[in-house]
Design a protein around this motif. Sequence first.
Motif, PDB file in Angstrom:
ATOM      1  N   TRP B 310       0.776  -1.276  -0.021  1.00  0.00           N
ATOM      2  CA  TRP B 310       0.115   0.142   0.012  1.00  0.00           C
ATOM      3  C   TRP B 310       0.707   1.011  -0.071  1.00  0.00           C
ATOM      4  O   TRP B 310       0.487   2.224  -0.400  1.00  0.00           O
ATOM      5  CB  TRP B 310      -1.133  -0.071   1.138  1.00  0.00           C
ATOM      6  CG  TRP B 310      -0.488  -0.216   2.550  1.00  0.00           C
ATOM      7  CD1 TRP B 310      -0.141  -1.207   3.105  1.00  0.00           C
ATOM      8  CD2 TRP B 310      -0.010   1.037   3.511  1.00  0.00           C
ATOM      9  NE1 TRP B 310       0.156  -0.961   4.409  1.00  0.00           N
ATOM     10  CE2 TRP B 310       0.370   0.299   4.631  1.00  0.00           C
ATOM     11  CE3 TRP B 310      -0.057   2.162   3.225  1.00  0.00           C
ATOM     12  CZ2 TRP B 310       0.919   1.114   5.787  1.00  0.00           C
ATOM     13  CZ3 TRP B 310       0.614   3.010   4.393  1.00  0.00           C
ATOM     14  CH2 TRP B 310       0.985   2.195   5.610  1.00  0.00           C
ATOM     15  N   GLN B 311       1.954   1.215   0.407  1.00  0.00           N
ATOM     16  CA  GLN B 311       2.825   2.124   0.322  1.00  0.00           C
ATOM     17  C   GLN B 311       3.800   2.509  -1.114  1.00  0.00           C
ATOM     18  O   GLN B 311       4.118   3.343  -1.338  1.00  0.00           O
ATOM     19  CB  GLN B 311       4.256   2.119   1.304  1.00  0.00           C
ATOM     20  CG  GLN B 311       3.665   2.129   2.670  1.00  0.00           C
ATOM     21  CD  GLN B 311       4.766   2.040   3.600  1.00  0.00           C
ATOM     22  OE1 GLN B 311       5.511   1.222   3.537  1.00  0.00           O
ATOM     23  NE2 GLN B 311       5.261   3.045   4.342  1.00  0.00           N
ATOM     24  N   GLN B 312       3.555   1.542  -1.894  1.00  0.00           N
ATOM     25  CA  GLN B 312       4.528   1.164  -3.103  1.00  0.00           C
ATOM     26  C   GLN B 312       3.767   2.237  -4.099  1.00  0.00           C
ATOM     27  O   GLN B 312       4.540   2.730  -5.089  1.00  0.00           O
ATOM     28  CB  GLN B 312       5.151  -0.020  -3.486  1.00  0.00           C
ATOM     29  CG  GLN B 312       5.408  -0.738  -2.429  1.00  0.00           C
ATOM     30  CD  GLN B 312       6.934  -0.400  -2.026  1.00  0.00           C
ATOM     31  OE1 GLN B 312       7.670  -0.214  -2.840  1.00  0.00           O
ATOM     32  NE2 GLN B 312       7.439  -0.225  -0.769  1.00  0.00           N
ATOM     33  N   GLY B 313       2.240   1.967  -4.116  1.00  0.00           N
ATOM     34  CA  GLY B 313       1.720   2.612  -5.197  1.00  0.00           C
ATOM     35  C   GLY B 313       1.819   1.627  -6.599  1.00  0.00           C
ATOM     36  O   GLY B 313       1.160   2.021  -7.590  1.00  0.00           O
ATOM     37  N   GLU B 314       2.260   0.501  -6.687  1.00  0.00           N
ATOM     38  CA  GLU B 314       2.515  -0.260  -7.736  1.00  0.00           C
ATOM     39  C   GLU B 314       1.253  -1.229  -7.708  1.00  0.00           C
ATOM     40  O   GLU B 314       0.536  -1.302  -6.747  1.00  0.00           O
ATOM     41  CB  GLU B 314       3.698  -1.115  -7.830  1.00  0.00           C
ATOM     42  CG  GLU B 314       3.838  -1.989  -6.738  1.00  0.00           C
ATOM     43  CD  GLU B 314       5.385  -2.173  -6.472  1.00  0.00           C
ATOM     44  OE1 GLU B 314       5.656  -3.368  -5.952  1.00  0.00           O
ATOM     45  OE2 GLU B 314       6.277  -1.399  -6.736  1.00  0.00           O
TER      46      GLU B 314
END
Lengths: 349, 317
Positions: B310-314
């Motif tokens: 959820w932090q990576q944005g991928e």
Amino acid sequence: MATVDIREVRKAFGSTQILHGVSVAIEDGQFVVLVGPSGCGKSTLLRMLAGLENITGGEIAIGERVVNNVPPKDRDIAMVFQNYALYPHMTVFQNMAFSMKLAGAPKDVMEREVQKAARILGLEQLLHRFPRQLSGGQRQRVAMGRAIVRNPQVFLFDEPLSNLDAKLRVQMRSEIKELHQRLKVTTVYVTHDQIEAMTMADLIVVMNHGRIEQAGAPLELYDRPANLFVAGFIGSPAMNMLEGHIADGAFHAAGGVRWPLPPGAPTSGEVIYGIRPEHLHLDPGGLPASIQVIEPTGSETQVLLRIGDASLLGAFRERISGAPGSALPVSPDISLVHLFDKKTGQRIP
Amino acid sequence: MSVTAAETWRPRATQQGWLSRLFDNKAFLIVMCLAPAIGLLMVFLTYPLGLGVWLAFTDTTIGQRGIYVGLENFEFLFGDPIFWNAIFFSVFYTGVATVGKFGLGLWLALLLNNHLPFKSFLRAIILLPWIVPTVLSAIAFWWIYDPQFSIISWVFIELGLRETNIDFINTAWPARWSLIAANIWRGIPFVAISLLAGLQTISPSLYEAAMLDGATAWQRFRFVTFPMLLPILAIVMTFSIIFTFTDFQLVYAITRGGPVNSTHLLATLAFQRGIPGGQLGEGAAIAVAMIPFLVFATLFSYFALARRKWQQGESND
């Protein structure tokens, strides 16, 4: 679905009074917009309705039940926050299902309810995404979806569109209105944008400095503003206000221009003369006005006019061209002129 | 709109000197800016580390240049119960102290994240154990744990709860627990302040949304606070584990690895063997033996805890 009754509600933070006794009666299924400038107490009132702020005085009732001391989760309301407040570590599905998960709903019920809300909002393809993988408008929809699955008695919206760009804002505006027409859930919506208020509301409550200035249907506020504040706040472009006095059956503005009075006007006194830009008409025999600035918008032409000592904005359907300083005589539509008492700012009559 | 073109001011096209052209050269700039950092790292980190690893494979003693002996030092250590004891205590010390530090540190951070009177004052106080030089606080603990003059023993005796002094550091297990307590006391501020910083990045509206969604205080912690704190928790935990595992000062100042080598950490044992004992090669071998543990701890917390989709944005698919 339920009525909401706000009775003489007060709020103070320490010694600072935020709300000075506000009363609004909201009918079942009504779409109410609280509107006013920043710091007028509209968001505070909404948060008190949600149970996120204590109520200093007065009563709030949802349905028949006074909820002053009912915790937020038991008020049967759902709220859409300005920053959406989506849980960043949960997928769209988990975000929407969170309240049901906490309530211990079975998996198939969760799946069914979320799918239903996702269909309404067009989110079916996004259920497995995380909030940061969504655009602003999509996040906004997820926030609404989270509210819809709760199936609440009352929806609360706290400036939900202010983080969107202008085009998306117009689109979401009609989506929210359509959603309300479909679900018919009592809705309280806070905004500082009077256009949002005008286009969406069944009932607009105009607030200023912790007081209600006027409450009524959108066109009622537009047609008969109760005071100078509402007159200036509702309507875009804003109403022109002229200071002066009444004598000899006419309004004398500074600079010696005589404006015609509406029927039923007083015969003397210091007043403020209000005329909306769209209620000025081109009239070869009208008041002597000269052009300062012309702003064509396509559908209408806005002209900043000089009449006597005053600058006024006029909005005309006609296409107008002319050099700055050239004459453009206009007259007001006298049935649509508003008069306000200069001292109290209240409407006359 | 100038009236005539001749009056318009134009900047003079200047010819650059060789020096300014050199400083505009990207390759030159890269080399010049990186050189000091690389130099410092090489001299003060890479060289000592390399020398330490090399020494571990020699029989160097103080005063005598050693020769390469292969794995002999490690073979000896594998048969040495004191070395195994140091490994056991290092792991035990790190494990228990980390649990203690994070339990208490998180609790403290959650408390300080509330609206409290004198909040900034309290936060400053919390930092105290951390800003006092470790050796000073170790000496203070040495006194607190003293067999004769321990203030804790004194309090208990004065209160009539005990007849005799408490034995803190003169038998193996009490000494181990005493050291762990001192380490927890010293480590809490770092954990608490770091986690507090993490807590403050969590938007209050998330808690309000959770409240409206019907979450109790525990559920708000379990489903909102904790998952959102995990990434920073992982980083702080990595650092904390490394600091604790390689701890030297507390143990050396309070017990010097005693009684009977029962509280030796790998770092204190390496020092003991290498410097006072003179066996530089063997000491270096003990120090090198720490590396696999540290690498494992780092990789574990980095990969298991820090990376969050959820932090990576991928894409999640």
